[in-house]
Write a protein that holds these residues in place. Structure first.
Motif, mmCIF file in Angstrom:
data_model
loop_
_atom_site.group_PDB
_atom_site.id
_atom_site.type_symbol
_atom_site.label_atom_id
_atom_site.label_comp_id
_atom_site.label_asym_id
_atom_site.label_seq_id
_atom_site.Cartn_x
_atom_site.Cartn_y
_atom_site.Cartn_z
ATOM 1 N N PRO A 372 5.293 42.696 -14.244
ATOM 2 C CA PRO A 372 5.186 41.650 -15.273
ATOM 3 C C PRO A 372 3.738 41.215 -15.505
ATOM 4 O O PRO A 372 3.477 40.359 -16.349
ATOM 5 C CB PRO A 372 6.010 40.502 -14.673
ATOM 6 N N PHE A 373 2.804 41.817 -14.756
ATOM 7 C CA PHE A 373 1.388 41.429 -14.832
ATOM 8 C C PHE A 373 0.521 42.614 -15.232
ATOM 9 O O PHE A 373 0.921 43.775 -15.113
ATOM 10 C CB PHE A 373 0.909 40.877 -13.480
ATOM 11 N N ASP A 374 -0.677 42.304 -15.685
ATOM 12 C CA ASP A 374 -1.647 43.356 -15.966
ATOM 13 C C ASP A 374 -2.016 44.083 -14.672
ATOM 14 O O ASP A 374 -1.870 43.547 -13.569
ATOM 15 C CB ASP A 374 -2.907 42.760 -16.600
ATOM 16 N N MET A 375 -2.540 45.299 -14.816
ATOM 17 C CA MET A 375 -2.929 46.074 -13.647
ATOM 18 C C MET A 375 -4.153 45.463 -12.973
ATOM 19 O O MET A 375 -5.184 45.255 -13.618
ATOM 20 C CB MET A 375 -3.253 47.520 -14.049
ATOM 21 N N PRO A 376 -4.060 45.166 -11.679
ATOM 22 C CA PRO A 376 -5.241 44.676 -10.975
ATOM 23 C C PRO A 376 -6.202 45.826 -10.653
ATOM 24 O O PRO A 376 -5.800 46.997 -10.645
ATOM 25 C CB PRO A 376 -4.644 44.095 -9.683
ATOM 26 N N ASN A 404 -2.720 37.945 -9.017
ATOM 27 C CA ASN A 404 -2.640 37.367 -10.344
ATOM 28 C C ASN A 404 -2.325 35.875 -10.222
ATOM 29 O O ASN A 404 -1.448 35.470 -9.455
ATOM 30 C CB ASN A 404 -1.541 38.080 -11.151
ATOM 31 N N LYS A 405 -3.046 35.093 -10.984
ATOM 32 C CA LYS A 405 -2.911 33.643 -10.812
ATOM 33 C C LYS A 405 -1.550 33.109 -11.251
ATOM 34 O O LYS A 405 -1.188 31.978 -10.934
ATOM 35 C CB LYS A 405 -4.026 32.908 -11.555
ATOM 36 N N GLY A 430 -6.139 31.470 -8.242
ATOM 37 C CA GLY A 430 -4.970 32.198 -7.769
ATOM 38 C C GLY A 430 -4.992 32.340 -6.259
ATOM 39 O O GLY A 430 -5.946 31.937 -5.587
ATOM 40 N N VAL A 431 -3.920 32.925 -5.729
ATOM 41 C CA VAL A 431 -3.804 33.104 -4.286
ATOM 42 C C VAL A 431 -4.653 34.290 -3.839
ATOM 43 O O VAL A 431 -4.661 35.351 -4.481
ATOM 44 C CB VAL A 431 -2.330 33.326 -3.879
ATOM 45 N N ILE A 432 -5.348 34.103 -2.721
ATOM 46 C CA ILE A 432 -6.110 35.190 -2.100
ATOM 47 C C ILE A 432 -5.498 35.489 -0.745
ATOM 48 O O ILE A 432 -5.290 34.577 0.074
ATOM 49 C CB ILE A 432 -7.597 34.826 -1.949
ATOM 50 N N LEU A 433 -5.160 36.750 -0.496
ATOM 51 C CA LEU A 433 -4.601 37.172 0.784
ATOM 52 C C LEU A 433 -5.703 37.700 1.682
ATOM 53 O O LEU A 433 -6.566 38.462 1.240
ATOM 54 C CB LEU A 433 -3.555 38.269 0.585
#
Length: 451
Positions: A372-376, A404-405, A430-433
């Motif tokens: 559902p998101f653009d390609m990172p 993705n945020k 956004g979240v950073i792992l």
């Protein structure tokens, strides 16, 4: 010219006398289109097999090497029909074992198989009563390959399909009168055989009928050769209905008709028959809101060609599988067995790597939907049942993976290493792992994101 073909009258006499062999006796529940396509949409990964008399040629004739695929040897290496007929007469693949082939596909994580019943050279791998240019009559092997593979696939829980060429370089009413350029009609649409409608009616359709009535459920029918001017959209639509009347739940590719846009594989605007698009040797840049399947070779050829050593790496193939699934498609990966019936060792090694990866990470592939998101920049996303899967192609040097945020994250865990801890840092971007280096996998690492 030696023509290996029984008369039309004999063919139809046989069809009439065989009775049940040419009829669907069992009552089949006709599924809706979504129900019919469900298993295929969930499967994601299949094996394409290009195999036939050309497999003993290996794409070479003296000093000449066939440009492109080795399965085009008859055309590319300028064999007359009489010269080429010697190869079916030598095709005796005594090392072929259907159970072993299906097991290799299954162990690689593949859910279905599509085998060439007849390629453009016109030689059939089943026991045809319409023609004697087949494995039982023109070859010393005298074993029905389609029958053996169909039975082995069902026994091991793998769906089974057949590739069938509309083109036929051997048949005089098709392209068999176009030597030395059997495939002239691909680039020049003025090149036609006025007798092609007779070939379509009295040869092509009866052979398709044999495949759809004598081998149980055929899960996929994969056509090719739709590019010739002789074959019309009216024929394609009729063929589609003809097959669905025999087996209502069969899935048929869009090359049954005339709508596809070249190697891009998807249909032009208009009303064309077929259940899925067929990008060839390429992956669409973005997702497509239709059913589609990218077919690809492991090196550069579909048929066996020892001279072609440009093999795609295991990493590349796994990443292609993920890329395709992330865009809503299926991956049909080709094997070109040799003339003895063996998979090339390079293919076997890559199948093993694919199997090891899908064993650990298949949850993120089978039944998954497009991202559902653009390609990172670091990889791809897939989604399933409210879960997002982050497929890491490029491991971040600092171990920090930015999501993705739009992802509202509850928990993150590695799919194949559930014991490893992943710390979360929620920022305005956004979240950073924070990923531990020890959890990095060889090809693609998958992180399961619970929302």
């Amino acid at each position: 010219m030696k023509i290996i073909m029984k008369s039309t009258l004999l063919a139809f006499a046989i069809m009439l006398t065989m009775g049940n062999g040419f009829s669907q006796e069992k009552k089949v529940k006709k599924l809706s289109d979504d129900e019919r396509m469900e298993w295929w949409r969930d499967a994601k990964f299949g094996m394409f097999i290009h195999w036939g008399a050309y497999s003993i040629i290996g794409g070479e004739r003296g000093e000449k090497i066939a440009g492109g695929g080795a399965e085009w040897a008859m055309d590319k290496l300028d064999y007359t029909i009489e010269e080429y007929e010697k190869f079916p007469a030598m095709f005796n693949p005594e090392l072929f074992n259907a159970d072993d082939w299906v097991k290799m596909a299954k162990d690689a994580g593949m859910k279905y198989i599509v085998i060439t019943s007849k390629h453009h050279d016109g030689f059939g791998l089943w026991d045809s009563k319409v023609s004697n240019y087949d494995i039982m009559d023109a070859s010393p092997f005298k074993r029905d390959i389609i029958k053996e593979l169909a039975e082995a696939s069902r026994k091991q829980g793998i769906k089974f399909g057949v590739y069938h060429s509309i083109v036929d370089w051997h048949h005089p009413q098709a392209q068999g009168n176009l030597y030395p350029n059997y495939n002239a009609g691909q680039k020049d649409q003025t090149v036609v055989n006025p007798e092609f409608p007779q070939y379509y009616k009295n040869y092509l359709k009866p052979q398709v009928k044999e495949l759809l009535t004598n081998y149980g459920d055929i899960d996929v029918v994969w056509f090719d050769g739709d590019w010739i001017a002789d074959y019309t959209t009216e024929m394609g639509k009729e063929m589609y209905g003809f097959i669905r009347d025999m087996q209502p739940n069969t899935i048929i590719n869009n090359r049954v008709d005339k709508g596809r846009k070249g190697m891009e594989g998807m249909d032009m605007e208009g009303n064309f028959a077929g259940d899925f698009g067929t990008p060839e040797q390429e992956i669409p840049a973005t997702g497509i809101d239709e059913d589609w399947e990218a077919c690809m070779t492991m090196n550069g050829t579909w048929g066996y060609k020892p001279d072609d050593t440009k093999w795609k790496s295991s990493e590349d193939l796994i990443q292609k599988l993920v890329d395709i699934v992330s865009k809503g498609g299926n991956f049909l990966l080709n094997i070109g067995p040799d003339g003895y019936g063996r998979f090339p060792s390079q293919s076997i090694r890559r199948l093993k790597a694919l199997g090891d990866w899908t064993d650990a990470n298949g949850e993120a592939v089978y039944g998954a939907k497009a991202s559902p998101f653009d390609m990172p920049e670091w990889g791809r996303y897939t989604s399933k049942d409210g879960v997002i899967y982050a497929h890491i192609f490029n491991w971040p040097e600092d171990g920090k993976l930015k999501l993705n945020k739009a992802i509202k994250l509850k928990k993150a865990s590695f799919l194949s290493n559930t014991e490893a801890n992943i710390s979360l840092d929620k920022t305005s971007e956004g979240v950073i792992l924070q990923l531990p280096e020890t959890s990095k996998e060889e090809f693609v690492t998958v992180v399961k994101l619970s929302l």
